[in-house]
Design a protein around this motif. Structure first.
Motif, PDB file in Angstrom:
ATOM      1  N   ILE A 108      -6.245   7.520 -16.917  1.00 46.05           N
ATOM      2  CA  ILE A 108      -7.420   6.674 -16.705  1.00 46.05           C
ATOM      3  C   ILE A 108      -7.087   5.453 -15.852  1.00 46.05           C
ATOM      4  O   ILE A 108      -6.139   4.723 -16.121  1.00 46.05           O
ATOM      5  N   ARG A 109      -7.904   5.268 -14.827  1.00 45.18           N
ATOM      6  CA  ARG A 109      -7.644   4.186 -13.885  1.00 45.18           C
ATOM      7  C   ARG A 109      -8.553   2.984 -14.154  1.00 45.18           C
ATOM      8  O   ARG A 109      -9.518   3.081 -14.889  1.00 45.18           O
ATOM      9  N   VAL A 110      -8.206   1.871 -13.515  1.00 41.16           N
ATOM     10  CA  VAL A 110      -9.048   0.677 -13.643  1.00 41.16           C
ATOM     11  C   VAL A 110      -9.504   0.254 -12.256  1.00 41.16           C
ATOM     12  O   VAL A 110      -8.739   0.316 -11.291  1.00 41.16           O
ATOM     13  N   ALA A 111     -10.783  -0.117 -12.140  1.00 41.95           N
ATOM     14  CA  ALA A 111     -11.331  -0.579 -10.863  1.00 41.95           C
ATOM     15  C   ALA A 111     -11.610  -2.070 -10.962  1.00 41.95           C
ATOM     16  O   ALA A 111     -12.211  -2.535 -11.932  1.00 41.95           O
ATOM     17  N   VAL A 112     -11.159  -2.809  -9.954  1.00 44.97           N
ATOM     18  CA  VAL A 112     -11.311  -4.269  -9.937  1.00 44.97           C
ATOM     19  C   VAL A 112     -12.136  -4.673  -8.713  1.00 44.97           C
ATOM     20  O   VAL A 112     -11.840  -4.241  -7.593  1.00 44.97           O
ATOM     21  N   ASN A 113     -13.164  -5.472  -8.932  1.00 46.71           N
ATOM     22  CA  ASN A 113     -13.989  -5.980  -7.825  1.00 46.71           C
ATOM     23  C   ASN A 113     -13.250  -7.108  -7.107  1.00 46.71           C
ATOM     24  O   ASN A 113     -12.719  -8.010  -7.753  1.00 46.71           O
ATOM     25  N   VAL A 114     -13.265  -7.046  -5.799  1.00 45.61           N
ATOM     26  CA  VAL A 114     -12.597  -8.076  -5.003  1.00 45.61           C
ATOM     27  C   VAL A 114     -13.571  -8.610  -3.956  1.00 45.61           C
ATOM     28  O   VAL A 114     -14.151  -7.849  -3.179  1.00 45.61           O
ATOM     29  N   SER A 115     -13.750  -9.934  -3.945  1.00 49.51           N
ATOM     30  CA  SER A 115     -14.640 -10.575  -2.977  1.00 49.51           C
ATOM     31  C   SER A 115     -13.938 -10.713  -1.633  1.00 49.51           C
ATOM     32  O   SER A 115     -12.711 -10.759  -1.566  1.00 49.51           O
ATOM     33  N   GLY A 116     -14.737 -10.856  -0.593  1.00 51.01           N
ATOM     34  CA  GLY A 116     -14.198 -11.076   0.745  1.00 51.01           C
ATOM     35  C   GLY A 116     -13.237 -12.254   0.802  1.00 51.01           C
ATOM     36  O   GLY A 116     -12.189 -12.183   1.443  1.00 51.01           O
ATOM     37  N   GLU A 117     -13.589 -13.334   0.105  1.00 50.42           N
ATOM     38  CA  GLU A 117     -12.746 -14.537   0.092  1.00 50.42           C
ATOM     39  C   GLU A 117     -11.334 -14.203  -0.386  1.00 50.42           C
ATOM     40  O   GLU A 117     -10.352 -14.750   0.110  1.00 50.42           O
ATOM     41  N   LEU A 119      -9.916 -11.029  -0.431  1.00 51.71           N
ATOM     42  CA  LEU A 119      -9.293 -10.031   0.436  1.00 51.71           C
ATOM     43  C   LEU A 119      -8.737 -10.673   1.699  1.00 51.71           C
ATOM     44  O   LEU A 119      -7.724 -10.236   2.239  1.00 51.71           O
ATOM     45  N   LEU A 120      -9.403 -11.730   2.183  1.00 52.11           N
ATOM     46  CA  LEU A 120      -8.989 -12.365   3.434  1.00 52.11           C
ATOM     47  C   LEU A 120      -7.886 -13.403   3.244  1.00 52.11           C
ATOM     48  O   LEU A 120      -7.379 -13.949   4.219  1.00 52.11           O
ATOM     49  N   PHE A 124      -3.105 -11.746  -0.369  1.00 51.86           N
ATOM     50  CA  PHE A 124      -3.824 -10.904  -1.328  1.00 51.86           C
ATOM     51  C   PHE A 124      -2.974  -9.719  -1.809  1.00 51.86           C
ATOM     52  O   PHE A 124      -2.900  -9.436  -3.010  1.00 51.86           O
ATOM     53  N   ALA A 125      -2.323  -9.029  -0.876  1.00 53.05           N
ATOM     54  CA  ALA A 125      -1.504  -7.868  -1.267  1.00 53.05           C
ATOM     55  C   ALA A 125      -0.386  -8.304  -2.229  1.00 53.05           C
ATOM     56  O   ALA A 125      -0.062  -7.590  -3.180  1.00 53.05           O
ATOM     57  N   ALA A 126       0.161  -9.490  -1.986  1.00 53.65           N
ATOM     58  CA  ALA A 126       1.214 -10.010  -2.868  1.00 53.65           C
ATOM     59  C   ALA A 126       0.673 -10.254  -4.276  1.00 53.65           C
ATOM     60  O   ALA A 126       1.378 -10.043  -5.270  1.00 53.65           O
ATOM     61  N   THR A 127      -0.584 -10.679  -4.360  1.00 56.82           N
ATOM     62  CA  THR A 127      -1.224 -10.885  -5.660  1.00 56.82           C
ATOM     63  C   THR A 127      -1.335  -9.561  -6.416  1.00 56.82           C
ATOM     64  O   THR A 127      -1.123  -9.505  -7.634  1.00 56.82           O
ATOM     65  N   VAL A 128      -1.657  -8.508  -5.679  1.00 52.92           N
ATOM     66  CA  VAL A 128      -1.763  -7.184  -6.297  1.00 52.92           C
ATOM     67  C   VAL A 128      -0.394  -6.733  -6.798  1.00 52.92           C
ATOM     68  O   VAL A 128      -0.242  -6.282  -7.945  1.00 52.92           O
ATOM     69  N   ALA A 158      -9.408  -7.793   7.256  1.00 54.36           N
ATOM     70  CA  ALA A 158      -9.846  -6.955   6.143  1.00 54.36           C
ATOM     71  C   ALA A 158      -9.215  -5.569   6.240  1.00 54.36           C
ATOM     72  O   ALA A 158      -8.664  -5.060   5.253  1.00 54.36           O
ATOM     73  N   ASN A 159      -9.255  -4.980   7.426  1.00 58.49           N
ATOM     74  CA  ASN A 159      -8.662  -3.653   7.629  1.00 58.49           C
ATOM     75  C   ASN A 159      -7.164  -3.663   7.368  1.00 58.49           C
ATOM     76  O   ASN A 159      -6.632  -2.767   6.719  1.00 58.49           O
ATOM     77  N   ALA A 160      -6.488  -4.681   7.893  1.00 59.65           N
ATOM     78  CA  ALA A 160      -5.032  -4.755   7.736  1.00 59.65           C
ATOM     79  C   ALA A 160      -4.668  -4.871   6.254  1.00 59.65           C
ATOM     80  O   ALA A 160      -3.733  -4.221   5.777  1.00 59.65           O
ATOM     81  N   THR A 161      -5.423  -5.698   5.519  1.00 60.68           N
ATOM     82  CA  THR A 161      -5.116  -5.874   4.096  1.00 60.68           C
ATOM     83  C   THR A 161      -5.384  -4.595   3.321  1.00 60.68           C
ATOM     84  O   THR A 161      -4.582  -4.203   2.473  1.00 60.68           O
ATOM     85  N   LEU A 162      -6.488  -3.925   3.638  1.00 61.98           N
ATOM     86  CA  LEU A 162      -6.781  -2.670   2.940  1.00 61.98           C
ATOM     87  C   LEU A 162      -5.683  -1.640   3.217  1.00 61.98           C
ATOM     88  O   LEU A 162      -5.305  -0.876   2.328  1.00 61.98           O
ATOM     89  N   GLU A 163      -5.161  -1.664   4.430  1.00 65.38           N
ATOM     90  CA  GLU A 163      -4.066  -0.747   4.759  1.00 65.38           C
ATOM     91  C   GLU A 163      -2.846  -1.027   3.879  1.00 65.38           C
ATOM     92  O   GLU A 163      -2.204  -0.119   3.381  1.00 65.38           O
ATOM     93  N   GLU A 164      -2.550  -2.315   3.700  1.00 61.71           N
ATOM     94  CA  GLU A 164      -1.424  -2.699   2.835  1.00 61.71           C
ATOM     95  C   GLU A 164      -1.631  -2.207   1.407  1.00 61.71           C
ATOM     96  O   GLU A 164      -0.702  -1.737   0.756  1.00 61.71           O
ATOM     97  N   ILE A 165      -2.876  -2.354   0.931  1.00 61.57           N
ATOM     98  CA  ILE A 165      -3.206  -1.966  -0.436  1.00 61.57           C
ATOM     99  C   ILE A 165      -3.022  -0.462  -0.619  1.00 61.57           C
ATOM    100  O   ILE A 165      -2.458   0.003  -1.619  1.00 61.57           O
ATOM    101  N   VAL A 166      -3.488   0.301   0.382  1.00 62.83           N
ATOM    102  CA  VAL A 166      -3.344   1.756   0.321  1.00 62.83           C
ATOM    103  C   VAL A 166      -1.867   2.139   0.397  1.00 62.83           C
ATOM    104  O   VAL A 166      -1.411   3.039  -0.317  1.00 62.83           O
TER     105      VAL A 166
END
Ligand code: C2E
Ligand code: CA
Ligand code: CA
Ligand code: CA
Length: 276
Positions: A108-117, A119-120, A124-128, A158-166
């Motif tokens: 079972i996974r958990v989903a977390v909402n993240v605001s633009g503020e 993510l930018l 942010f990736a370090a926080t994750v 935004a794209n670069a950070t999402l790439e890091e997250i993935v």
């Protein structure tokens, strides 16, 4: 005329002032909310459309203020975003969500909402990473939910950070799909594992709106060919669940399968309904 501009002016200004005043006191209270232990996470089940087993929980923030009582996220999240309080609050949410997920069965996974503020923010990736390391949650059990609005201000970051997250192994869902400034360009880079179809389409389909039905069908077909899954939001009745299933959505979320609930209740739900 008696009601000239001055009359209007006099009645309008105090309420504007009162509004700013109210926001200010709310902001001061929100500043202390973490330290005062007033924030809590609720968890809402997202179920597999076929088996109806719990696939994940979405973490939803709740604020029970000593001074203001229960404040709706629709009110305090925008305030937190405007004041940047969403940064420390979001860090707290990330850690707490991962901590709770560690107590659930491993599938079972958990989903977390993240605001633009959030993510930018450059770190942010370090926080994750920090939340995953501190709690021991494997990255593949964490899903980040972002809305289309994160691409408006600074799509490159935004794209670069999402790439890091993935790259970390987390998945990313595109939330409230169809309500914002939809551009299919966002989907082209294939970073999303899930598209969340906004509740307004589900409600529309239930009211037999041909447009809503056509849009849901099209989104499901598109997601399938992009190898993404689809979650229908806001399913409130058995009829709506059947309808949504008939469109081929892979997952369902809504009051029909479970309202947002406290951490203990969420934990007992997964152990009660777990399929062997
Ligand atoms: P969202 O991400 O779209 O979350 C889904 C919202 O729909 C939640 O409202 C949930 O309680 C509600 N909902 C779920 N199923 C149903 C249903 O069947 N019928 C109806 N009528 N509503 C349903 P909630 O908890 O009030 O949250 C509102 C918004 O606040 C969220 O919308 C999200 O954008 C934001 N939010 C909540 N928690 C966080 C957080 O930790 N961080 C950030 N950045 N935003 C958050
Ligand atoms: Ca969400
Ligand atoms: Ca949503
Ligand atoms: Ca929303």
């Amino acid at each position: 005329a008696k009601d000239d501009g001055r009359g209007m002016h006099c009645t309008y200004e105090p309420s504007l002032h009162a509004h700013a005043e109210e926001r200010r006191t709310l902001e001061l209270a929100l500043r202390k909310a973490i330290a005062n232990d007033e924030l809590q996470l609720n968890f809402q089940p997202v179920v597999d459309a076929k088996t109806e087993g719990v696939a994940s929980f979405e973490a939803l923030l709740r604020w029970n203020s000593a001074e203001h009582g229960f404040v709706s996220p629709a009110k305090f999240i925008p305030l937190a975003e405007d004041t940047r309080l969403i940064i420390p609050i979001g860090e707290w949410v990330m850690i707490e969500a991962c901590r709770q997920a560690m107590r659930w069965p491993a599938e079972i996974r958990v989903a977390v909402n993240v605001s633009g503020e959030q993510l930018l923010e450059p770190d942010f990736a370090a926080t994750v990473v920090k939340a995953l390391t501190a709690t021991g949650l494997p990255a593949h059990r964490l899903e980040i939910e972002v809305t289309e609005s994160v691409f408006l201000r600074d799509p490159k970051t935004a794209n670069a950070t999402l790439e890091e997250i993935v790259a970390l192994g987390c998945s990313v869902a595109l939330d409230d799909f169809g309500t914002g400034y939809s551009s299919l360009g966002y989907l082209r880079n294939n970073r999303f594992s899930t598209i969340k179809v906004d509740r307004s389409f589900v409600q529309g389909a239930a009211q037999e709106s041909p447009e809503s039905i056509a849009i849901i069908r099209a989104v499901v077909a598109m997601a399938q060919s992009l190898e993404m899954s689809t979650t229908a939001e806001g399913v409130e009745t058995a009829e709506e669940a059947d309808l949504i299933r008939s469109f081929g959505c892979t997952k369902i979320q809504g009051y029909y399968f479970g309202r947002p609930m406290g951490a203990e209740e969420a934990k007992s739900l997964v152990f009660r309904t777990r399929r062997a």
